[in-house]
Design a protein around this motif. Sequence first.
Motif, PDB file in Angstrom:
ATOM      1  N   GLU A  74      10.350  -0.084 -10.693  1.00  0.00           N
ATOM      2  CA  GLU A  74      10.199   0.252  -9.275  1.00  0.00           C
ATOM      3  C   GLU A  74      10.184  -1.008  -8.413  1.00  0.00           C
ATOM      4  N   SER A  99       4.641   0.469  -5.050  1.00  0.00           N
ATOM      5  CA  SER A  99       3.978   1.388  -5.985  1.00  0.00           C
ATOM      6  C   SER A  99       2.470   1.201  -5.951  1.00  0.00           C
ATOM      7  N   TRP A 148      12.939  -1.828  -5.571  1.00  0.00           N
ATOM      8  CA  TRP A 148      12.529  -2.135  -4.198  1.00  0.00           C
ATOM      9  C   TRP A 148      13.190  -3.420  -3.719  1.00  0.00           C
ATOM     10  N   ASP A 198       6.148   2.850 -14.606  1.00  0.00           N
ATOM     11  CA  ASP A 198       7.397   2.538 -13.913  1.00  0.00           C
ATOM     12  C   ASP A 198       7.268   1.326 -12.995  1.00  0.00           C
ATOM     13  N   ASP A 199       6.179   0.562 -13.130  1.00  0.00           N
ATOM     14  CA  ASP A 199       5.907  -0.500 -12.157  1.00  0.00           C
ATOM     15  C   ASP A 199       7.028  -1.535 -12.093  1.00  0.00           C
TER      16      ASP A 199
END
Length: 340
Positions: A79, A9, A83, A75-76
């Motif tokens: 996300e 991100s 990942w 959304d860090d």
Amino acid sequence: MRTRHVRVSGLSTHVWLPDGVPHAVLVARTPYGAAQHAAEAAGWTAHGIALVVQDVRGRHGSPGDFVPYREHLLDDGPELLAWVRTWADAPVVLLGTSYGAHAAVATATVSLPDAVAVAVPALGLGETARTRGRVLQLASRLGWWLTHGVRRPWSDVVEARRHDAERAAAVSRLTCPLLAIGGTDDFFAHDTLDLWSCWGGPARLDLGPWDHSLHGARRARRILSWLESVLAGAPHDGATVTDRSGHETTGPPPRGTVRLATDDEHTPWCASLTVRTPDGSRREVAHGAAFGDLITLGPVVLTPDERVSARLSVRSDDFPRYARSRRPHGPVPDHHLEIA
């Protein structure tokens, strides 16, 4: 140990992998510099555990502005977790200390990991800015704000409120295992205890005579022991409380409260609980401040000798720990301490 530096991100993310296939992956988000976790990573990878640490938005290698306790609205965290799951064929555990514990809990409430391990959690803007009795914690907050060059206005801190009930409701719905490590000398000991007691899944509490630095707590060893139980399918739960003499007890620690004979909801009062040390001086073991008739001190863990020598003082001012009130104070109201 294998290392990677990637961007997830757009945020700087450091990955340390064991030489073989990892049997667990620890994932952390921090404002204090992900690259500084290299030595810690060497220890985890030696046990076959991968470590992923990301600089939160606006800190160190990550672009943007650092807005404490608002970045989780992005959304860090989810996300990053998603990942990791694209390549990790192993349980993924959110890890965090202090502000990083907030990041872990905030992510867990919207994107369930396999487990969560936190230490000395600083769980929100209002939770760090004010006591449970709504008094502004001046010294610890102002220093942190200045040290980390936060651009957010100081008025945000002054106006912040606690969200204890909302967070308790959110974490009560989580079913994954939790490890919460806290210190009775830590600013946020009560938050550690509350997080553990409200958690919906198997929850383990380790509380001892440590401050926010956790010096002497053997944090990594405690996490490793708990993680082994999680991987074995029988996560440790319950509580172990260590007093200053090293004596351990099981079960929730007693909480301290001070009852004041007053119906004034607009005047703040500050309480300090001290015990006598072997050299005859006095050491503070708990403190708190509140508007109204109830001051919360948090967990109070005393040896038998400390319990005998415990002394409570209540006063109208404890500057610079707490902000001064502009209201005139009358005499200190009658008060008594409850430890239960």
